[in-house]
Design a protein around this motif. Sequence first.
Motif, PDB file in Angstrom:
ATOM      1  N   TYR A   3       6.803   0.931   4.104  1.00 41.04           N
ATOM      2  CA  TYR A   3       6.961   1.540   2.777  1.00 41.04           C
ATOM      3  C   TYR A   3       6.497   0.566   1.684  1.00 41.04           C
ATOM      4  CZ  TYR A   3       8.910   3.878  -1.271  1.00 41.04           C
ATOM      5  OH  TYR A   3       9.045   4.487  -2.505  1.00 41.04           O
ATOM      6  N   LEU A  16      -1.284   4.035   7.412  1.00 40.36           N
ATOM      7  CA  LEU A  16       0.095   4.468   7.604  1.00 40.36           C
ATOM      8  C   LEU A  16       0.318   4.908   9.051  1.00 40.36           C
ATOM      9  CD1 LEU A  16       2.888   5.129   6.352  1.00 40.36           C
ATOM     10  CD2 LEU A  16       1.981   7.382   5.754  1.00 40.36           C
ATOM     11  N   LEU A  34      10.599   6.123   3.222  1.00 36.64           N
ATOM     12  CA  LEU A  34       9.445   6.386   4.096  1.00 36.64           C
ATOM     13  C   LEU A  34       9.638   7.724   4.823  1.00 36.64           C
ATOM     14  CD1 LEU A  34       6.750   5.318   5.271  1.00 36.64           C
ATOM     15  CD2 LEU A  34       8.099   4.296   7.131  1.00 36.64           C
TER      16      LEU A  34
END
Length: 207
Positions: A135, A106, A169
């Motif tokens: 996401y 991420l 997100l």
Amino acid sequence: MKDQIITLAALCQVANLVQQVSRKGQADESELEMLLNSIVETSPQNTLAVYGGELSKIRAGLILLIEHLGDNKNDKVKDPEFTRYLISLMNLERKLVKQPKKLALLSERIEDTKRQLTHYELTSDPLVASFASIYSDIISPLGAKIQVTGEPNILKQKTNQYRIRALLLAGIRTAVLWRQVGGKRRTILFSRTKLVQLAKQLLASLD
């Protein structure tokens, strides 16, 4: 607890903007920009800096927090869908932090997206699409997907799908920060009155 209020208010704004996009196909642009910026603000000086550095940026979130957590006699203010979004984001965040590899990935993807800021505006279609893909690729596979409800014709449009995922997100980013500043689900359950009182004080300081 002030930092917890700030992050919880921002999370409320995420849920509200998801509803705006899914129901009307549009969202407050200044709020959208502030929330998307929170994703790329990875080395802030303090919690408020994540959200533009000004309390006024989360005014809408403070109002929403008071409406939904306060003992409002008008039950019409309470929105089960809004609450579901908050809980779902917190649940996904809990799953995310248990997977270090996903967290590392991420961070990498967010850094990659930050480099695009030299070429595109934060709320431009390419950047929003990048946030949306992060996401979809990393957060969605973690567990039960967040079921976004709204107008079917609006939800069919790719632009709106991307905006919603980008906002979710931002919601994950805020849920992570909420936990980092000591926020817990039981805080909402057992310290609700205190949270609402402090939110009202912060809101009053803006007037």
